[in-house]
Design an enzyme around this catalytic site. Structure first.
Site, PDB file in Angstrom:
ATOM      1  N   GLU A 168       0.793  -1.224   0.000  1.00 39.81           N
ATOM      2  CA  GLU A 168       0.000   0.000   0.000  1.00 39.81           C
ATOM      3  C   GLU A 168       0.835   1.288   0.000  1.00 39.81           C
ATOM      4  O   GLU A 168       0.880   2.027   0.995  1.00 39.81           O
ATOM      5  CB  GLU A 168      -0.983   0.005   1.179  1.00 39.81           C
ATOM      6  N   GLU A 353      -5.772  -8.332   0.217  1.00 40.90           N
ATOM      7  CA  GLU A 353      -6.450  -8.013   1.481  1.00 40.90           C
ATOM      8  C   GLU A 353      -7.887  -7.631   1.189  1.00 40.90           C
ATOM      9  O   GLU A 353      -8.168  -6.933   0.210  1.00 40.90           O
ATOM     10  CB  GLU A 353      -5.824  -6.815   2.205  1.00 40.90           C
TER      11      GLU A 353
HETATM   12  C1  FCB Z   1      -4.845  -2.145   5.244  1.00 35.25           C
HETATM   13  C2  FCB Z   1      -3.508  -2.524   5.830  1.00 35.25           C
HETATM   14  C3  FCB Z   1      -3.587  -3.551   6.931  1.00 35.25           C
HETATM   15  C4  FCB Z   1      -4.773  -3.300   7.819  1.00 35.25           C
HETATM   16  C5  FCB Z   1      -6.032  -3.230   6.992  1.00 35.25           C
HETATM   17  C6  FCB Z   1      -7.308  -3.084   7.787  1.00 35.25           C
HETATM   18  O1  FCB Z   1      -4.778  -0.834   4.768  1.00 35.25           O
HETATM   19  O2  FCB Z   1      -2.644  -3.016   4.834  1.00 35.25           O
HETATM   20  O3  FCB Z   1      -2.369  -3.546   7.625  1.00 35.25           O
HETATM   21  O4  FCB Z   1      -4.563  -2.113   8.513  1.00 35.25           O
HETATM   22  O5  FCB Z   1      -5.934  -2.137   6.102  1.00 35.25           O
END
Ligand code: FCB
Length: 437
Positions: A168, A353
């Site tokens: 990210e 994610e």
């Molecule tokens: C993302 C992050 C992770 C966690 C999730 C909820 O942005 O990569 O570490 O904080 O959100």
């Protein structure tokens, strides 16, 4: 339980869970150097309830039990991150053997349990010694990262299923250097522009360095994408959302996959970007083996000419929300997958994610299930989608929000740190174990 079966995703589709070093490890011992998240979280006012990652989930000591949970949940893979300052306490130079031993145990522990290790080199915990010299504002950090990448690839690469350089870039740069919400907590446009460029340059140099030491398969990067919608149908709000989209969803992907930045963004940031940034663009643009997308929610954009730099404000919309106030919009996941597959053709995609902070398990299960449907739809539309990594295994240190959010499919007793599988864990177990890939 989920309405989906493994077979719905096609053969060889990979399911995993993700966690990140600073959010779970604790274990700030055995020679580990400090990182920017240690000092940021231990400074009052930066995190909810003064929470910090000093102990977190004590994964440093309980990793074997956690790997058992991953295996028993039926997952194929564990997406984890290395703590750079556990391996190289000062960010450059001397290696901490105890840190190498820890990741050796962790990776071997995964392989023994038939869990594929998906590694991330940088999930936000920059060694403090590098921050002392300007962190991502300083171009030298890019070569420090490349050396670290080569070291990790050489040491662990043959046992890893994949390596991502960064998690990210938007959070590492805009959230942390412009909005001041995450470490190192800057609110400065020059710091931001420099960080944006240097993180992507570090990515390019890191990929090159890993290829040079012979790690030639499965190198990628993970970006977060967020739906950017106008708050109204006024043309200025539509323009504000388009700028938001260019910053959030185009800048980083175009940088590494096309070797260019959207002009909407460089028109604004040009005076703050490093001089001659254009000369680096070919280095940013290294061939990759896959790209990972983290997707959670959206923001609504309203134009506001009073706001300097990026003239808009952002707000959450009126739709169903998780308990951290993030709107639930599964169909945007389909949109993003189709968009990435069209804009950057030929690259396998993973959802690296996705998840929800909830205390109501029926809601979490429904959240996952609806995002599964969004993936099935994307695959139907021809997207080369290879896997889904849920965020997250265990409730953990959610950065500035501390331990309040509950993203885990496993809970944790705050006193004893005992792990407590939730209904959503059992739903995964049932889906993944009852109908093997
Ligand atoms: C993302 C992050 C992770 C966690 C999730 C909820 O942005 O990569 O570490 O904080 O959100």
């Amino acid at each position: 339980m989920f309405s989906h079966k493994r077979a719905d995703f096609g053969p060889d589709f990979l399911f995993g869970v993700a966690m990140a070093a600073h959010q779970i490890e604790g274990g700030q011992t055995d020679g580990r150097g400090p990182s920017i998240w240690d000092t940021f979280a231990n400074t009052p006012g930066n995190t909810r309830n003064f929470d910090n990652g000093n102990i977190a989930c004590d994964h440093y000591n309980r990793w074997a039990e956690d790997l058992d949970l991953i295996r028993d949940g039926g997952f194929d893979a564990y997406r984890f991150s290395f703590s750079w300052s556990r391996l190289i306490p000062e960010g450059t130079g001397a290696i901490n053997q105890a840190g190498v031993d820890f990741y050796d145990r962790l990776i071997d522990g995964m392989l023994e349990r038939n869990i594929k290790p998906l590694a991330t080199l940088y999930h936000w915990d920059l060694p403090s010694a590098l921050q002392d010299r300007g962190g991502w504002m300083n171009r030298d950090t890019t070569s420090a990262f490349a050396d670290y990448a080569a070291f990790a690839a050489e040491k662990f690469g043959s046992r890893l299923e994949s390596i991502a350089t960064f998690n990210e870039p938007w959070c590492i740069t805009v959230l942390s250097h412009f909005l001041g919400a995450h470490a190192p907590g800057y609110r400065d446009v020059r710091a931001t522009a420099r960080a944006m460029h240097h993180v992507l340059l570090a990515h390019g140099l890191g990929i090159k360095a890993m290829r040079e030491v012979g790690t030639n398969k499965n190198l990628g990067i993970v970006v977060n994408m967020e739906k950017c919608d106008p708050a109204s149908d006024k043309p200025e709000d539509i323009e504000a959302a388009a700028l938001g989209d260019a910053i959030f969803n185009q800048f980083f992907l175009d940088g590494v996959l096309k070797g260019s930045y959207p002009e909407k963004v460089t028109d604004i940031l040009e005076p703050h970007l490093p001089t001659n940034w254009r000369d680096d663009m070919a280095t940013l643009n290294q061939p990759l083996d896959w790209v990972g997308i983290n997707y959670y929610t959206r923001f609504l954009y309203t134009a506001d000419p009073k706001v300097p730099v990026f003239p808009f404000t952002q707000a959450r919309g009126p739709l169903e929300k998780t308990n951290v106030g993030w709107e639930v919009i599964p169909e945007a996941l389909t949109e993003f997958l189709v968009r990435v597959s069209n804009h950057y053709p030929g690259l396998p995609i993973y959802v690296t994610e996705n998840g929800a902070s909830e205390t109501d398990e029926a809601k979490r299960i429904s959240f996952f299930d609806r995002h599964f449907a969004a993936m099935v739809e994307a695959k139907k539309q021809g997207v080369d989608l290879r896997g889904y990594i849920a965020w997250t295994l265990i409730d953990n240190f959610e950065w500035a929000e501390g331990f309040t959010p509950k993203f885990g499919i496993v809970g944790m007793d705050p006193e004893t740190l005992d792990r407590q599988p939730k209904d959503s864990y059992r739903a995964f177990q049932q889906m993944l174990q009852s109908s093997p890939a």
